[in-house]
Scaffold this motif. Structure first.
Motif, PDB file in Angstrom:
ATOM      1  N   THR A 215      21.340  67.233  26.060  1.00 44.53           N
ATOM      2  CA  THR A 215      20.769  66.744  27.321  1.00 44.53           C
ATOM      3  C   THR A 215      19.502  67.504  27.695  1.00 44.53           C
ATOM      4  O   THR A 215      18.666  66.987  28.426  1.00 44.53           O
ATOM      5  CB  THR A 215      21.802  66.887  28.442  1.00 44.53           C
ATOM      6  OG1 THR A 215      22.229  68.258  28.521  1.00 44.53           O
ATOM      7  CG2 THR A 215      23.021  66.017  28.177  1.00 44.53           C
TER       8      THR A 215
ATOM      9  N   SER B  42      28.363  66.647  31.689  1.00 47.71           N
ATOM     10  CA  SER B  42      27.202  65.748  31.661  1.00 47.71           C
ATOM     11  C   SER B  42      27.626  64.329  31.307  1.00 47.71           C
ATOM     12  O   SER B  42      27.131  63.353  31.894  1.00 47.71           O
ATOM     13  CB  SER B  42      26.176  66.249  30.640  1.00 47.71           C
ATOM     14  OG  SER B  42      25.654  67.502  31.008  1.00 47.71           O
TER      15      SER B  42
ATOM     16  N   THR C 140      27.437  61.279  34.031  1.00 45.65           N
ATOM     17  CA  THR C 140      26.543  60.178  33.681  1.00 45.65           C
ATOM     18  C   THR C 140      27.286  58.847  33.705  1.00 45.65           C
ATOM     19  O   THR C 140      26.809  57.851  34.279  1.00 45.65           O
ATOM     20  CB  THR C 140      25.933  60.402  32.285  1.00 45.65           C
ATOM     21  OG1 THR C 140      25.160  61.605  32.295  1.00 45.65           O
ATOM     22  CG2 THR C 140      25.030  59.239  31.889  1.00 45.65           C
TER      23      THR C 140
ATOM     24  N   GLU D 143      26.361  55.983  36.471  1.00 40.05           N
ATOM     25  CA  GLU D 143      25.635  54.855  35.900  1.00 40.05           C
ATOM     26  C   GLU D 143      26.538  53.649  35.619  1.00 40.05           C
ATOM     27  O   GLU D 143      26.093  52.510  35.713  1.00 40.05           O
ATOM     28  CB  GLU D 143      24.942  55.279  34.601  1.00 40.05           C
ATOM     29  CG  GLU D 143      23.863  56.337  34.785  1.00 40.05           C
ATOM     30  CD  GLU D 143      22.694  55.843  35.616  1.00 40.05           C
ATOM     31  OE1 GLU D 143      22.466  54.617  35.683  1.00 40.05           O
ATOM     32  OE2 GLU D 143      21.992  56.690  36.219  1.00 40.05           O
TER      33      GLU D 143
ATOM     34  N   SER E  52      16.916  64.585  34.623  1.00 43.81           N
ATOM     35  CA  SER E  52      17.235  63.367  33.878  1.00 43.81           C
ATOM     36  C   SER E  52      16.852  62.119  34.660  1.00 43.81           C
ATOM     37  O   SER E  52      16.527  61.078  34.068  1.00 43.81           O
ATOM     38  CB  SER E  52      18.723  63.336  33.536  1.00 43.81           C
ATOM     39  OG  SER E  52      19.509  63.407  34.708  1.00 43.81           O
TER      40      SER E  52
ATOM     41  N   SER F  66      20.794  56.982  29.741  1.00 45.60           N
ATOM     42  CA  SER F  66      22.188  57.356  29.976  1.00 45.60           C
ATOM     43  C   SER F  66      22.967  57.401  28.663  1.00 45.60           C
ATOM     44  O   SER F  66      23.722  58.349  28.398  1.00 45.60           O
ATOM     45  CB  SER F  66      22.852  56.356  30.931  1.00 45.60           C
ATOM     46  OG  SER F  66      22.199  56.333  32.174  1.00 45.60           O
TER      47      SER F  66
END
Length: 454
Positions: free
Chosen positions: A85, A176, A180, A184, A342, A362
């Protein structure tokens, strides 16, 4: 580098972090790379045809044996550990805090770090040995014991690497992924935690052979998709690229210093964030590359060292550069809108590709993070086995480490990780000090192709 604003206000931990990752640490990283650059007469520059031919140019010539780990598979495993990431969120943070000029200093740190990566991987191959079960034991802990004659230093490194595997290698990456997917795709955190834990177990239970084969399939596809979309976006802004590059070099060479003189120049945001992002992105100097290349068969220290050089080049000079250019292209057209990390990268891809762009970022973060989890499992288990071996404990090591690691993956997916982030960064930094000291002491043992013995 992990953004400082993510940490809670814990004065003692914050003080330790600032000491470990102070300017002197970057000087030590870069100084070690410069020593190897001088001793090799700039092999990363003059030897470009040699190391490119021996790595990316050798793929068609490299045969496969189902019972052996190929140099390419080891390289993919190592790249899975380093491409994470940070290549997306970390680059965005560096640009936000240090400006476009930070990119030049990322390049500089990568160019120097290529020889550090070569040195640690060469030494790992030179001093590795087979264990009773037939598998290789390789890494900084081995060349500290066999090269420096210091089992204590090897044990210290191994212990710190195990802690780092539970933090930065598993908990942080799993968090992470779950965050995410939650934000998302609205996937419940517990569901993603269970899925990531099960998938990690399925890959890890097969040992290094399954991890290597998995990395060989995952990394080229995921990185290839990210590269294709990045190149398409950057090429769509072709008329603006000369101005963007002019700005990059202008701000790199004329940063706004925090104080006067040389000290102020070195502490400028552009230099500081660029060097730090480059060092932390490709991991050259932490010793992780030496461990991850240890299982390669039918290879030489020189060949595997050149694969490590290629990884640093690909990680920073290719992936990080494209991420930076994508963000700068969007900024040239419409500004950043205040987004950071991000989110800034996601905004950049969404600007050109719409909702597909958000899915791309993503998805890339999820896949890159999972690849890191799998690779760090092997790295941590090697160090765990070495550490317990020094304590005369040899039974049940894979099972015990597997339980602990999977527990860390699940916990990292569902918990807040403010303190884990900074502790992981501290453990990574502490790993570097004994490794860089060993690299400097053993520099005379390292040879590049065509270099005679002294």
């Amino acid at each position: 580098m992990i953004p400082q604003e993510r940490y809670p206000v814990i004065p003692l931990i914050d003080l330790v972090h600032s000491v470990i990752w102070g300017p002197w640490t970057l000087v030590l990283f870069l100084g070690t790379g410069l020593v190897y650059t001088v001793r090799s007469r700039g092999f990363q520059f003059r030897g470009i045809p040699t190391w490119l031919s021996a790595t990316a140019g050798s793929l068609k010539r490299e045969g496969k044996d189902p019972g052996k780990i190929t140099p390419f598979q080891s390289a993919c495993t190592a790249l899975s550990a380093t491409i994470g990431t940070g290549n997306i969120a970390g680059v965005a943070t560096a640009l936000s805090c240090g400006g476009p000029g930070a990119l030049v200093w990322m390049w500089l740190s990568a160019a120097i770090g290529m020889m550090t990566a070569y040195g640690e991987t060469y030494l790992g191959q030179k001093y590795r040995y087979r264990k009773a079960d037939g598998h290789w034991m390789c890494g900084p802990m081995v060349y500290m014991e066999r090269g420096l004659g210091s089992p204590f230093l090897g044990g210290l490194y191994a212990g710190l690497a195990v802690l780092a595997s539970f933090g930065m290698g598993s908990m942080v990456q799993a968090n992470s992924i779950s965050q995410t997917l939650h934000y998302e795709a609205h996937v419940p955190v517990v569901l993603s935690a269970g899925a990531v834990t099960v998938l990690t177990a399925l890959v890890a239970v097969g040992g290094i052979r399954r991890i290597a084969r998995f990395s060989e399939l995952l990394l080229p596809v995921s990185a290839g998709i990210y590269l294709v979309f990045s190149v398409i976006l950057v090429l769509s802004c072709l008329p603006q690229l000369p101005g963007i590059f002019a700005r990059i070099f202008r701000e790199a060479l004329h940063p706004q210093p925090a104080m006067g003189g040389i000290a102020g120049y070195l502490m400028s945001s552009s230099v500081r964030y660029g060097l730090a992002r480059g060092v932390f992105s490709n991991e050259a100097g932490l010793g992780s590359l030496a461990v991850l290349h240890g299982a390669a068969e039918d290879t030489t220290p020189e060949h595997q060292g050149m694969w490590a050089m290629f990884e640093v080049f690909f990680d920073t000079m290719v992936i990080c550069t494209l991420t930076a250019l994508v963000i700068l292209c969007m900024e040239e057209y419409r500004g950043t809108g205040g987004a950071e990390g991000s989110a800034l990268a996601a905004e950049a891809f969404a600007w050109r590709f719409g909702s597909l762009g958000r899915v791309l970022v993503s998805g890339s973060m999820v896949v890159f993070a999972f690849g890191t989890i799998v690779a760090w499992y092997y790295l941590g288990m090697q160090n765990f086995a070495y550490f317990l071996g020094k304590l005369k404990i040899s039974s049940g090591i894979p099972e015990l480490y597997g339980i602990l690691y999977l527990g860390a993956v699940f916990a990292g997916s569902v918990c807040r990780l403010d303190v884990v982030w900074i502790l992981s960064d501290i453990w990574n930094g502490l790993m570097a000090f004994p490794n860089l000291a060993a690299l400097l002491w053993l520099a005379g043992k390292v040879r590049v192709p065509g270099q005679p013995d002294r």
